[in-house]
Scaffold this active site. Structure first.
Site, short mmCIF file in Angstrom:
data_model
loop_
_atom_site.label_atom_id
_atom_site.label_comp_id
_atom_site.label_asym_id
_atom_site.label_seq_id
_atom_site.Cartn_x
_atom_site.Cartn_y
_atom_site.Cartn_z
N CYS A 31 0.83 -1.21 0.00
CA CYS A 31 0.00 0.00 0.00
C CYS A 31 0.87 1.26 0.00
O CYS A 31 1.55 1.55 0.98
CB CYS A 31 -0.90 -0.05 1.24
SG CYS A 31 -1.78 1.47 1.60
N CYS A 34 0.05 3.80 2.73
CA CYS A 34 0.51 3.27 4.01
C CYS A 34 2.00 3.57 4.20
O CYS A 34 2.43 3.95 5.30
CB CYS A 34 0.29 1.76 4.09
SG CYS A 34 -1.44 1.26 3.98
#
Length: 107
Positions: A31, A34
């Site tokens: 991600c 993230c």
């Protein structure tokens, strides 16, 4: 310091049984947003680590826990007080905005 939660025992110790504030950063290695939040979380942990227990959960590793908290998008960051959810942030946010949001609860 940010502690990684890898199993139910970790979750119980770091969140459920923790007195005071705790944060879980639900994330995944693939991600991009993230990864953008990682230095934000590290900085927040350095500044507020004496007031907040910082943790992270890889949603690929802990799918059951992510499901329990209805994580539909990552990163999702949940703030707990005495084991109970009090606030949730979804998506990457700038460092200052993240710190300001936390300080609303810690004041």
């Amino acid at each position: 310091m940010i502690t990684e939660i890898h199993n139910q025992a970790d979750f119980e110790r770091e969140i459920v049984n923790h007195k005071g504030y705790s944060i879980i950063d639900f994330w995944a290695t693939w991600c991009g947003p993230c990864r953008m939040m990682a230095p934000v979380m590290d900085h927040a942990s350095e500044l507020l680590g004496d007031k907040v227990n910082f943790t992270k959960v890889d949603t690929d590793e802990m799918q059951e826990l992510a499901g329990k908290f209805n994580i539909m998008s990552i990163p999702t960051i949940i703030l707990f007080k005495d084991g109970q959810e009090v606030h949730r942030m979804i998506g990457a946010v700038p460092q200052e905005a993240f710190l300001e949001e936390l300080k609303k609860f810690l004041a």
